[in-house]
Each structure stands twice: as structure tokens, then as C-alpha cells.
Design a protein around this motif. Structure first.
Motif, short mmCIF file in Angstrom:
data_model
loop_
_atom_site.label_atom_id
_atom_site.label_comp_id
_atom_site.label_asym_id
_atom_site.label_seq_id
_atom_site.Cartn_x
_atom_site.Cartn_y
_atom_site.Cartn_z
N VAL A 105 0.84 -1.20 0.00
CA VAL A 105 0.00 0.00 0.00
C VAL A 105 0.87 1.25 0.00
O VAL A 105 0.64 2.20 -0.76
N GLN A 106 1.89 1.24 0.83
CA GLN A 106 2.80 2.39 0.94
C GLN A 106 3.45 2.71 -0.40
O GLN A 106 3.65 3.89 -0.73
N HIS A 107 3.77 1.68 -1.16
CA HIS A 107 4.45 1.89 -2.44
C HIS A 107 3.49 2.01 -3.62
O HIS A 107 3.92 2.04 -4.77
N GLY A 108 2.20 2.09 -3.32
CA GLY A 108 1.23 2.44 -4.35
C GLY A 108 0.90 1.38 -5.37
O GLY A 108 0.53 1.72 -6.50
N VAL A 109 1.01 0.09 -5.02
CA VAL A 109 0.63 -0.93 -5.97
C VAL A 109 -0.89 -0.91 -6.15
O VAL A 109 -1.63 -0.39 -5.31
N ASP A 110 -1.35 -1.49 -7.25
CA ASP A 110 -2.78 -1.44 -7.57
C ASP A 110 -3.58 -2.57 -6.95
O ASP A 110 -4.81 -2.47 -6.85
N GLY A 111 -2.93 -3.65 -6.54
CA GLY A 111 -3.63 -4.77 -5.94
C GLY A 111 -2.67 -5.84 -5.49
O GLY A 111 -1.48 -5.84 -5.85
N ILE A 112 -3.19 -6.77 -4.68
CA ILE A 112 -2.40 -7.84 -4.07
C ILE A 112 -3.08 -9.17 -4.35
O ILE A 112 -4.30 -9.27 -4.30
N VAL A 113 -2.27 -10.19 -4.60
CA VAL A 113 -2.76 -11.57 -4.59
C VAL A 113 -2.06 -12.30 -3.45
O VAL A 113 -0.84 -12.48 -3.48
N VAL A 114 -2.83 -12.68 -2.44
CA VAL A 114 -2.29 -13.49 -1.34
C VAL A 114 -2.06 -14.90 -1.89
O VAL A 114 -2.98 -15.55 -2.38
N SER A 115 -0.81 -15.36 -1.83
CA SER A 115 -0.46 -16.62 -2.49
C SER A 115 0.87 -17.13 -1.96
O SER A 115 1.74 -16.34 -1.59
N ASN A 116 1.01 -18.44 -1.91
CA ASN A 116 2.31 -19.05 -1.65
C ASN A 116 2.75 -19.91 -2.83
O ASN A 116 3.44 -20.91 -2.67
N HIS A 117 2.28 -19.51 -4.03
CA HIS A 117 2.69 -20.18 -5.26
C HIS A 117 2.18 -21.62 -5.31
O HIS A 117 2.83 -22.52 -5.86
N GLY A 118 1.01 -21.84 -4.71
CA GLY A 118 0.46 -23.19 -4.71
C GLY A 118 1.31 -24.20 -3.97
O GLY A 118 1.24 -25.40 -4.23
N GLY A 119 2.15 -23.70 -3.03
CA GLY A 119 3.03 -24.60 -2.29
C GLY A 119 4.25 -25.04 -3.06
O GLY A 119 4.96 -25.96 -2.64
N ARG A 120 4.56 -24.38 -4.17
CA ARG A 120 5.65 -24.81 -5.03
C ARG A 120 6.96 -24.08 -4.76
O ARG A 120 7.97 -24.38 -5.39
N GLN A 121 6.96 -23.14 -3.81
CA GLN A 121 8.19 -22.39 -3.55
C GLN A 121 8.81 -22.75 -2.21
O GLN A 121 9.83 -23.40 -2.15
N LEU A 122 8.19 -22.32 -1.12
CA LEU A 122 8.73 -22.58 0.22
C LEU A 122 7.75 -23.45 0.98
O LEU A 122 6.63 -23.02 1.29
N ASP A 123 8.14 -24.69 1.27
CA ASP A 123 7.28 -25.56 2.04
C ASP A 123 7.19 -25.04 3.48
O ASP A 123 8.06 -24.31 3.95
N ASP A 183 -5.10 -18.85 5.56
CA ASP A 183 -4.75 -18.36 6.89
C ASP A 183 -4.01 -17.03 6.84
O ASP A 183 -4.07 -16.23 7.78
N ALA A 184 -3.30 -16.78 5.74
CA ALA A 184 -2.60 -15.50 5.59
C ALA A 184 -3.55 -14.37 5.20
O ALA A 184 -3.26 -13.19 5.44
N LEU A 185 -4.68 -14.73 4.63
CA LEU A 185 -5.61 -13.73 4.09
C LEU A 185 -6.08 -12.70 5.12
O LEU A 185 -6.02 -11.49 4.84
N PRO A 186 -6.58 -13.09 6.30
CA PRO A 186 -7.14 -12.08 7.20
C PRO A 186 -6.15 -11.00 7.62
O PRO A 186 -6.51 -9.82 7.71
N GLU A 187 -4.88 -11.37 7.89
CA GLU A 187 -3.95 -10.33 8.31
C GLU A 187 -3.61 -9.38 7.17
O GLU A 187 -3.39 -8.19 7.38
N VAL A 188 -3.60 -9.89 5.95
CA VAL A 188 -3.35 -9.02 4.80
C VAL A 188 -4.52 -8.06 4.60
O VAL A 188 -4.34 -6.86 4.38
#
Length: 365
Positions: free
Chosen positions: A244-262, A269-274
Motif C-alpha cells: 500500500v505504501q508503495h502504491g501498488v494497484d492490488g495484491i494476490v495473497v499466495s504461496n505459489h500453490g506450495g511450489r516455492q517454500l514448504d 490463513d494468511a488472508l485475514p492479516e493481509v
């Protein structure tokens, strides 16, 4: 007449995985490490139960939702970017985009669409845009260390008519995907040999830029493209506040479908805090583990403005090309509509945290 055997996404998955070879099956199903995040993305939904309201007028249910400026989806479910749809069907991303267009949905086009060992392995962004029309609105962007190349890519997708980029921010390195390492000799060549056709001659230019920081990449993008800039891969309140501070237009809460960091926090579960950190200043979308219309409902109730699905699109392709993807979207759309009606919600604005409670709790959220 026999009933359609595919009534749920579980049916679709079972049918699709039976039709493809072991290498493809594992490429789709597995993620990083021990696949814990892959599994928990889906099971996270089951900690929430619904609190249906009754005697409400649900004779008409409005699921339409704005996605980008001037672009409204018929229902709040889109196809997340994933690469190399030709693994599932010869018509690949063109079929996926056409299905999204036919159903009034939205597609995020993977940068993997234009990455391939040869033209027959992949579609151009122009091909996918032509097939998807307005539905092909988002283009996923990985940042490589050759900025001249990235400028060329951005100009190309802007000229093709895309509306926004999904800068994938959870991939400074590629996660350790054990099944891909084991299957590497058998993987299709376009998964092991990467180039941009005539756009670049030096394959060394295709190293992912792991030096990206907020203060540099976002100003660079704004100076290079007029497309909306969205960040895909946010999973903490701290990073949401910085977005928000850097003025992006939107966010997708995602962990890459579990394909990056297990062992990541599941996307749901990350959604509410975001959502709390953003305070309604920019849209918040989510992807990861959605397998039922009730999952979409629960994500919306937790504050998501829109929900993306990834692997199910590939299952649909494997089960019938464009028609298979349309079937997948139709199942989710109708399940969501039924869930809304039975929960007493005639519009998306009525899908709120009060519709849910945690398992083991007697109170609404």
C-alpha cells in the motif's frame, strides 16, 4: 441418459490425473519439500463452518464483481497463471483463455506461456489475448536480470492489450521441487530449456533477479509500463502494508500453490492479516487450495475481493480442452451460487466474516 460423471472438482481431478503420464501428474500435483503447504492450502478451509441465515430474499443472486478499472467479472473466480498448458491439451492456454471468456471469468496468463524451447511448445501472449479477449486481462511477470529484455516484454504485452501485470514476488529463487528433480530427464524439453524465441539470444540473461527491493523495482516498473501493477505472493501484514505504501494497484495473497517454500502459512490463513493491513485501500485477491464453491465463499467471507484457482484449470484442459475448463468453472460458479443462496446471501457484499465460525467455537468471527 447417464448422469455426467464429473460433478465436482474432485471428480475432475481424478479423471484428469488418470489420463496423463506419471511425470505430468507429479508436475501438477507436487510442490516444494514434503508438499505440506500444498496439502494445507486445501485443508485450511475446513477449519471454518458456515452460519446460514434464513428467510432472506435470495430469488436473485448477484455474483458480479469488479476486477480492474472498467472490467467486471460475472462471478468472483478467475484462472490463476500457470505455465505450459499444452502439457494438458494441444490447444493449451488458448483453450483456457477462450473458456474464461465464454464464462465471463478472468485469466492470469503465465509468463511460461511465452517461454519455450520452440514456438510449437507455447503460445505467444498475442495468441492468448486473441483467444481470451477481455478475459485475458492479467499477465504474470517474473523479473529476470536483463532489464532490456524485461522492458521489451512489458512493451509487448502492453501492445497486446493486457490490462495489468502480476509481478510474482515469492520467487527470488526456484523452490526445491523434489519430484521435478527426480523426473528431470523425462520432463518435456520446454520445462528444461528456456528461451524467449527472437526476444533474446543470451540465455544467461534469463537468470531470475534475486536482488529486487521495494524501493527500486516498483519505480522502475512505473517508469516502464502504464499497466496496473499487482503483486502476487504476498502473505504477511508487513508486506501488505508496504505494498500500500508503495502504491501498488492490488495484491494476490499466495504461496505459489506450495511450489516455492514448504511449511508456509496456508494462503487462506494468511488472508485475514493481509486484509486487515490493507484497510480497503487496494483490492486483495487470493489463490491456493480452492476446490469447492464453498471454499470460494469462505475466502470471500474472510475478506478476499476475488479468488483464483490454478491446478483445476489444468485438470479441465486434460478432460476436454476448452469445454473441460468451462465445465470446471461452471461447477465452481454453481456451487458458489448455491452456497450463497443457502447461506442467505443475495450479493457478494453480504458474504462477511459473520457468515463463518471456527470449528470448536460457538461464536461468529
Amino acid at each position: 441418459m447417464d448422469p455426467d460423471p464429473i460433478q465436482t472438482l474432485a471428480d475432475l481431478e481424478r479423471t484428469a490425473l488418470a489420463r496423463v503420464d506419471k511425470v505430468t501428474r507429479e508436475y501438477w500435483a507436487h510442490g516444494a519439500g514434503k508438499n505440506i503447504t500444498v496439502r494445507e492450502n486445501a485443508t485450511a478451509f475446513d477449519q471454518y463452518r458456515l452460519r446460514p441465515r434464513v428467510l432472506r430474499n435470495v430469488s436473485k443472486i448477484d455474483m458480479s464483481t469488479p476486477v480492474l478499472k472498467g472490467l467486471v467479472a460475472d462471478f468472483p473466480i478467475g484462472i490463476a497463471p500457470s505455465g505450459w498448458h499444452k502439457m494438458a491439451h494441444p490447444d493449451g492456454e488458448a483453450a483456457t483463455a477462450a473458456a474464461a471468456r465464454a464464462l465471463g471469468s478472468i485469466m492470469g496468463v503465465s509468463m511460461g506461456t511465452v517461454v519455450g524451447a520452440s514456438p510449437e511448445d507455447c503460445y505467444s501472449p498475442e495468441d492468448v489475448k486473441a483467444a481470451g479477449g477481455d478475459a485475458a486481462a492479467f499477465f504474470q511477470l517474473y523479473m529476470f536480470n536483463d532489464r532490456k529484455l524485461m522492458s521489451d516484454v512489458l512493451r509487448r504485452i502492453e501492445k497486446a492489450g493486457y490490462r495489468a501485470i502480476l509481478l510474482t514476488v515469492d520467487t527470488p529463487y526456484v523452490g526445491k521441487r523434489v519430484s521435478e528433480i527426480r523426473n528431470r530427464p523425462q520432463l518435456p524439453r520446454f520445462l528444461t530449456t528456456i528461451n524467449f524465441g527472437t526476444m533474446v539470444a543470451d540465455t544467461g540473461s534469463l537468470k531470475i533477479d534475486s536482488s529486487l527491493v521495494w524501493e527500486e523495482i516498483l519505480p522502475w516498473l512505473r517508469s516502464t509500463t502504464s499497466l496496473e501493477i499487482w503483486l502476487k505472493g504476498i502473505s504477511t501484514a508487513e508486506d501488505a502494508a508496504l505494498a500500500v505504501q508503495h502504491g501498488v494497484d492490488g495484491i494476490v495473497v499466495s504461496n505459489h500453490g506450495g511450489r516455492q517454500l514448504d511449511l508456509c502459512v496456508p494462503a487462506l490463513d494468511a488472508l485475514p492479516e493481509v486484509v486487515a493491513a490493507v484497510q480497503g485501500k487496494i483490492p486483495v485477491h487470493v489463490d491456493g487450495g480452492v476446490r469447492r464453491g464453498e471454499d470460494v465463499f469462505r475466502a470471500l467471507a474472510l475478506g478476499a475481493d476475488f479468488v483464483w484457482i490454478g491446478r483445476p484449470a489444468l485438470w479441465g484442459l486434460a478432460c476436454g480442452g476448452q469445454q473441460g475448463v468451462e465445465r470446471m468453472l461452471t461447477i465452481l460458479r454453481e456451487e458458489l451460487k448455491l452456497c450463497m443462496g443457502l447461506a442467505g446471501c443475495a450479493s457478494l457484499k453480504e458474504v462477511t466474516p459473520a457468515c463463518l465460525r471456527l470449528v470448536g467455537s460457538s461464536a461468529k468471527l
